[in-house]
Design a protein around this motif. Sequence first.
Motif, PDB file in Angstrom:
ATOM      1  N   ASP A  61       3.115  53.837 -42.421  1.00 22.65           N
ATOM      2  CA  ASP A  61       2.986  52.322 -42.860  1.00 22.65           C
ATOM      3  C   ASP A  61       3.051  51.662 -41.398  1.00 22.65           C
ATOM      4  O   ASP A  61       3.420  50.421 -41.315  1.00 22.65           O
ATOM      5  N   PHE A  62       3.148  52.463 -40.296  1.00 20.99           N
ATOM      6  CA  PHE A  62       3.830  51.799 -38.893  1.00 20.99           C
ATOM      7  C   PHE A  62       2.511  52.730 -37.875  1.00 20.99           C
ATOM      8  O   PHE A  62       2.145  53.862 -38.170  1.00 20.99           O
ATOM      9  N   PRO A  63       2.309  51.615 -36.935  1.00 18.33           N
ATOM     10  CA  PRO A  63       1.271  52.585 -35.959  1.00 18.33           C
ATOM     11  C   PRO A  63       2.025  53.757 -35.251  1.00 18.33           C
ATOM     12  O   PRO A  63       3.226  53.810 -35.182  1.00 18.33           O
ATOM     13  N   LEU A  64       1.277  54.567 -34.747  1.00 22.91           N
ATOM     14  CA  LEU A  64       1.780  56.066 -34.123  1.00 22.91           C
ATOM     15  C   LEU A  64       1.141  56.113 -32.747  1.00 22.91           C
ATOM     16  O   LEU A  64      -0.133  55.990 -32.546  1.00 22.91           O
ATOM     17  N   ASN A  65       1.841  56.145 -31.571  1.00 28.64           N
ATOM     18  CA  ASN A  65       1.298  56.404 -30.292  1.00 28.64           C
ATOM     19  C   ASN A  65       1.274  57.803 -30.431  1.00 28.64           C
ATOM     20  O   ASN A  65       1.874  58.571 -30.190  1.00 28.64           O
ATOM     21  N   ILE A  66      -0.214  58.147 -29.883  1.00 27.05           N
ATOM     22  CA  ILE A  66      -0.514  59.629 -29.964  1.00 27.05           C
ATOM     23  C   ILE A  66      -0.990  60.022 -28.511  1.00 27.05           C
ATOM     24  O   ILE A  66      -1.689  59.303 -27.917  1.00 27.05           O
ATOM     25  N   VAL A  67      -0.489  61.118 -27.869  1.00 24.86           N
ATOM     26  CA  VAL A  67      -0.991  61.878 -26.980  1.00 24.86           C
ATOM     27  C   VAL A  67      -1.626  62.897 -27.046  1.00 24.86           C
ATOM     28  O   VAL A  67      -0.996  63.802 -27.714  1.00 24.86           O
ATOM     29  N   THR A  68      -2.714  63.262 -26.343  1.00 23.64           N
ATOM     30  CA  THR A  68      -3.436  64.421 -26.714  1.00 23.64           C
ATOM     31  C   THR A  68      -3.427  65.194 -25.568  1.00 23.64           C
ATOM     32  O   THR A  68      -3.071  64.899 -24.123  1.00 23.64           O
ATOM     33  N   SER A  69      -3.441  66.603 -25.577  1.00 24.83           N
ATOM     34  CA  SER A  69      -3.597  67.644 -24.635  1.00 24.83           C
ATOM     35  C   SER A  69      -4.142  68.813 -24.964  1.00 24.83           C
ATOM     36  O   SER A  69      -4.647  69.076 -26.219  1.00 24.83           O
ATOM     37  N   VAL A  70      -4.410  69.629 -24.128  1.00 25.61           N
ATOM     38  CA  VAL A  70      -5.198  71.042 -24.406  1.00 25.61           C
ATOM     39  C   VAL A  70      -4.330  72.137 -23.885  1.00 25.61           C
ATOM     40  O   VAL A  70      -3.786  72.261 -22.777  1.00 25.61           O
ATOM     41  N   ARG A  71      -4.006  73.216 -24.747  1.00 26.12           N
ATOM     42  CA  ARG A  71      -3.353  74.279 -24.338  1.00 26.12           C
ATOM     43  C   ARG A  71      -3.971  75.520 -24.622  1.00 26.12           C
ATOM     44  O   ARG A  71      -4.631  75.541 -25.894  1.00 26.12           O
ATOM     45  N   ASN A  72      -3.572  76.703 -24.204  1.00 26.66           N
ATOM     46  CA  ASN A  72      -4.233  78.016 -24.602  1.00 26.66           C
ATOM     47  C   ASN A  72      -3.388  78.602 -25.564  1.00 26.66           C
ATOM     48  O   ASN A  72      -2.203  78.025 -25.879  1.00 26.66           O
TER      49      ASN A  72
END
Lengths: 305, 361
Positions: A61-72
């Motif tokens: 019910d609230f916004p989410l701050n999302i951070v993306t990354s790539v890992r092996n």
Amino acid sequence: MNQLRRFFLIAIPLVFFAAIVVFSQTAEQRVGMILSPPTFEITARRGEKITNIVRFENPNDFPLNIVTSVRNFTAQGEEGAISLTNEESPYSLTSWVEISPKGRAVRAKSTEQFNFTINVPENAEAGGHFGSLIFSTKPPEGASQTGAAVSQEVASLILLKVPGVTSTSWDIESFSPEKSVFWSNPVSFIVRVKNTGSVHVKPVGRIELTDIFGKKTVLEVPNKNVFPGAIRRLESSGAVPLIGYYRAKLFLEVAGKQKTRELSFFALPGKVLLIIFAIVLLLFIVARRSKGRLGRAVRVLFGRE
Amino acid sequence: MGKTANFFVSKTFTLFFLISFLLLSFSPAFLFQPAYAATLSSGSESISDSRPSTTAVSYTTTFSGVTLSLTKCIKLVFSDAATAGAVPTGMTTTGAALSGTSTYMPTPAGWTGTFTTNGTVTLTNATGETPALATGRTVVLTGITNGSTAGTKYFVQFSTYGATDCATSAIDSGTITFIYTAGQAVSLTVDPSIAFTVAGVANALLVNGATTTVTSTATTIPLGTVTTSANAIAAQDLTVTTNAGSGYTVYARYTAAPTSGANTIAAWTGTNAAPTAFSAAGTAAFGYTTNDATLATGTVNRFTSVGNVWAGFTTANLEVAYGAAAVASDVTRVGYQVGIAGTTPAGSYSTTVILTATPTY
């Protein structure tokens, strides 16, 4: 009256303040993240550029701050678990992958698309390459007491095949029943497949169970990936008539090449045999100890009178 | 043993084997226990014309993850609920027929359809057939009249059996949703996904044999003021739902040891592979536990066989939860414990714990 007015002037703001505190605490009691799809299985040639999307849903019910990354990642254990790593290996993928955007605020109860691109180098090694797209929340800052902030992550896996001269080599490491004698259903089997090649394989297979009358029951072997250098444990189970001796034949196939293994086992009706044994034992005791008509009847049954 | 006893023993065993043989021959009900029914995956329902009240409509039900065993009954129940329920208003299936294009069974022509109960379709074959493949199997029904209400979620409750009574010897089952809508055909697919939720746990609750002393939230583990006479214990509930057939793993790590200025609290000496009982109050350490009794690696119940055993965090991912197949709301409770020594410098020690959910491959 003045006192009453003063009371409400103080009490009402306090109530609202408490409600804000309560609701803000409640909002953080549960944080969810949904990613789709969880796995990409892609084939791409050298020099090819692949783009795709992954959907992130914020069910809160609230916004989410999302951070993306790539890992092996590498295979861990035999159950398909992975180990995320920043280390590079011949199977790494992260240097080929870009995800966009790097960060985004996802509104409450909404779904956002994130794009990713895989640039396969011209000199890419043929075979399997593996990486993961990670979606992370930002942990809260400024702890005023001993404890921990919590960051949550969910990952989507990329399993990429680069065609070319590859070494596809695999074998059935072991094929065994969970028990040599099954006293009840289901009967279950463990298949361990070892990948000695350079590309991940996904064997397709079945187990044919043949009873003493030649009747067959077929169990499916789960269709799961086996990573290069790893062993994958597969379980297969099902129900059969509990009538004794069985032969089990395993058929596994990768890219048209089939391998087989055979074994035998017993499937017997344990509960029924136990009941029969208990009845007969009771009759034996009655025959031995009872001097009355019942005991005589049992002795007659046993041919002693 | 005397002659009489020997005689009785030999007769007893003779009688035992005789009765066993007779029962084995004539009592299949004792021998063939019901199969464990499996849950189908990747289900979809395709409707040739989704407009309400339309007649002569074809419904194509598709599933993967099909168990390859002798099937004698396929049952479809069209309902307004995921379980039980009633036939959608206005829907008529009594005039339906099984299409020869169905692929769930190798020989559709050999199957007998029963459509007498509106909303329930049973397809039976006395000798039974085994599906040719486990993926993309379809059952196509023609001649159905759509329900009369648009925009309402309805369900197909799909199940298969190894017996023609369509009640015993359950094999597979699955449920698909569909809706009627004006103007265009609707095909609903169930996309693969993984959902991960972290929830706080109140104090005075159990976590793998220990009792929490503080209340956590989804984003904070406030261990409060810790003393040498009492450790602080918190917990969080981790919930995973995934329809990816391979299952999932949840890992935990921290960014660094809990730190206050230049001072840190060391990780507990137990390891993820060999967790141990946490020291009594008065020893400085920070660790975690889990109530998952079926982890993927090592001794699968290493945390729960004894209970109340703990491992120290590292900056590398460590397994705290595992599911071997598709799951719905699989909940694992993880615990966090901190203790301090008399020599631990005063201050607020903090770190960041990272919980990562990944599908298995």
